[in-house]
Design an enzyme around this catalytic site. Structure first.
Site, PDB file in Angstrom:
ATOM      1  N   ASN A  58       0.863  -1.181   0.000  1.00 58.09           N
ATOM      2  CA  ASN A  58       0.000   0.000   0.000  1.00 58.09           C
ATOM      3  C   ASN A  58       0.905   1.238   0.000  1.00 58.09           C
ATOM      4  O   ASN A  58       2.130   1.116   0.046  1.00 58.09           O
ATOM      5  CB  ASN A  58      -0.986  -0.012   1.173  1.00 58.09           C
ATOM      6  CG  ASN A  58      -0.315  -0.008   2.533  1.00 58.09           C
ATOM      7  OD1 ASN A  58       0.754   0.583   2.717  1.00 58.09           O
ATOM      8  ND2 ASN A  58      -0.931  -0.668   3.504  1.00 58.09           N
ATOM      9  N   LEU A  59       0.306   2.414  -0.071  1.00 59.70           N
ATOM     10  CA  LEU A  59       1.097   3.639  -0.208  1.00 59.70           C
ATOM     11  C   LEU A  59       2.051   3.830   0.964  1.00 59.70           C
ATOM     12  O   LEU A  59       3.227   4.156   0.770  1.00 59.70           O
ATOM     13  CB  LEU A  59       0.166   4.854  -0.343  1.00 59.70           C
ATOM     14  CG  LEU A  59       0.858   6.209  -0.476  1.00 59.70           C
ATOM     15  CD1 LEU A  59       1.720   6.271  -1.741  1.00 59.70           C
ATOM     16  CD2 LEU A  59      -0.171   7.346  -0.475  1.00 59.70           C
ATOM     17  N   ASP A 114      -5.736  -8.123   1.198  1.00 61.71           N
ATOM     18  CA  ASP A 114      -5.825  -9.568   0.953  1.00 61.71           C
ATOM     19  C   ASP A 114      -6.677  -9.849  -0.278  1.00 61.71           C
ATOM     20  O   ASP A 114      -6.354 -10.705  -1.100  1.00 61.71           O
ATOM     21  CB  ASP A 114      -6.464 -10.287   2.158  1.00 61.71           C
ATOM     22  CG  ASP A 114      -5.621 -10.218   3.415  1.00 61.71           C
ATOM     23  OD1 ASP A 114      -4.414  -9.935   3.298  1.00 61.71           O
ATOM     24  OD2 ASP A 114      -6.157 -10.461   4.507  1.00 61.71           O
ATOM     25  N   GLU A 130       3.346   1.595   2.988  1.00 59.70           N
ATOM     26  CA  GLU A 130       4.434   0.606   2.907  1.00 59.70           C
ATOM     27  C   GLU A 130       5.448   0.985   1.841  1.00 59.70           C
ATOM     28  O   GLU A 130       6.661   0.856   2.040  1.00 59.70           O
ATOM     29  CB  GLU A 130       3.842  -0.784   2.612  1.00 59.70           C
ATOM     30  CG  GLU A 130       3.060  -1.357   3.782  1.00 59.70           C
ATOM     31  CD  GLU A 130       2.084  -2.461   3.390  1.00 59.70           C
ATOM     32  OE1 GLU A 130       1.472  -3.053   4.299  1.00 59.70           O
ATOM     33  OE2 GLU A 130       1.913  -2.710   2.178  1.00 59.70           O
TER      34      GLU A 130
END
Length: 334
Positions: free
Chosen positions: A205-206, A275, A208
């Site tokens: 995600n952004l 997920d 991370e």
């Protein structure tokens, strides 16, 4: 007809097999009502009504893939405890065999218990360890992977930083997949994305992605800079950064980034949305979709997932309906 290639992908999914390796968890939901505060502390008194035990983490990825009709092979570590027993039973309810899970006498089953009152989460209790696997446990998981990798269409590494996907195990699984010509998708949690070098597709995600690139206090405007740094440092073919309500963006070396706007009509709960994305990507790529079609497919599914409460499975019927609506919308606008 625009988007029409997605329905044949959906139809092929029932013939594929996906291997999921990673941090297997139990998601437990305590549903109740609250009408008063406790006299002991300023907290609500919850009258417990029902308890749900649902596959979480890597097991939720597996359940999402199985929900589309694909065959799923799941491996990772769970504890020799009640939570592990509940998780095995829950997996069977989702048509996933728990036989390749390894029971540990020293690690608990990672369990996240969420307390919900009137559909609102008021607390979460985590039972877990993030200690790395021992060498013997790594070998046990790798042995399971080697036994089945020749028969699968794609491999998913679902990393929740709970210790299962050590650097050594990740490198070994990716090498094994490459030897067998298999696509490897990674949902990463490590700040050091070089851990996943050699994978086909990374889906951070952004937050991370920015952390991995060492960018502090950045926003979506920094995604392109982060992606360039990550692609330079890791030998991965594709990087897909998920942007929450703003959709997702694909980056590949030597190509212009491609933005896929969010398909969600309303965002109710983002639990497990990552997920859902990696599960649908794996299913689509396993069913021979090209990368852009696979992302379009996953984007539609993620839009459905965030409209529900808690860790949920997007059904094949819901997805078929949403894809039909998406195709109609595309053709009305062209």
């Amino acid at each position: 007809m625009k988007g029409s290639g997605l329905l044949p992908v959906l139809d092929r999914i029932s013939q594929i097999k996906i291997l999921v390796v990673g941090d297997v968890m139990l998601d437990r939901y305590w549903w109740g009502n609250a009408s008063r505060l406790s006299p002991e502390a300023p907290v609500p008194v919850v009258a417990l009504k029902t308890v749900s035990n649902i596959p979480g983490g890597a097991a939720n990825v597996a359940a999402n893939i199985a929900g589309l009709g694909a065959t799923v092979i799941l491996t990772g570590l769970i504890g020799s405890d009640d939570a592990g027993t509940f998780l095995r039973a829950s997996l069977l309810c989702h048509n996933i065999s728990p036989d390749l899970l390894i029971s540990s006498e020293t690690r608990p089953t990672t369990t996240k218990t969420r307390v919900l009152v009137h559909n609102q989460q008021i607390a979460r209790v985590d039972e877990e360890t993030d200690e790395p696997l021992s060498n013997a446990e790594e070998e046990a998981v790798l042995g399971r992977v080697k036994d089945v990798i020749a028969e699968v269409d794609a491999v998913v590494l679902s990393d929740y930083a709970k210790g299962c996907l050590t650097r050594t195990l990740v490198a070994s699984v990716i090498a094994e997949a490459k030897r067998n010509g298999k696509t490897v998708l990674v949902d990463p949690k490590s700040r050091d994305l070089t851990k996943y070098s050699g994978a086909t597709l990374l889906t951070p995600n952004l937050t991370e992605a920015l952390n991995a690139a060492g960018i502090e206090n950045g926003g979506e405007e920094m995604a392109d800079i982060a992606a360039k740094k990550i692609l330079a440092e890791t030998s991965v073919e594709s990087l897909l950064i998920t942007l929450g309500e703003h959709g997702m963006k694909l980056f590949r070396k030597g190509e212009e980034p491609v933005h896929f706007p969010s398909m969600a009509r309303q965002v109710f709960d983002v639990t497990g949305a990552g997920d859902t994305v990696v599960a649908l990507l794996a299913a689509a790529l396993g069913a021979s979709a090209d990368i852009h079609s696979a992302i379009e497919f996953a984007n539609i599914g993620a839009g459905l997932a965030v409209e529900k409460v808690g860790t949920t499975i997007v059904s094949i019927d819901e997805l078929r309906l949403a894809i039909g609506d998406h195709i109609s919308h595309l053709n009305e606008n062209h």
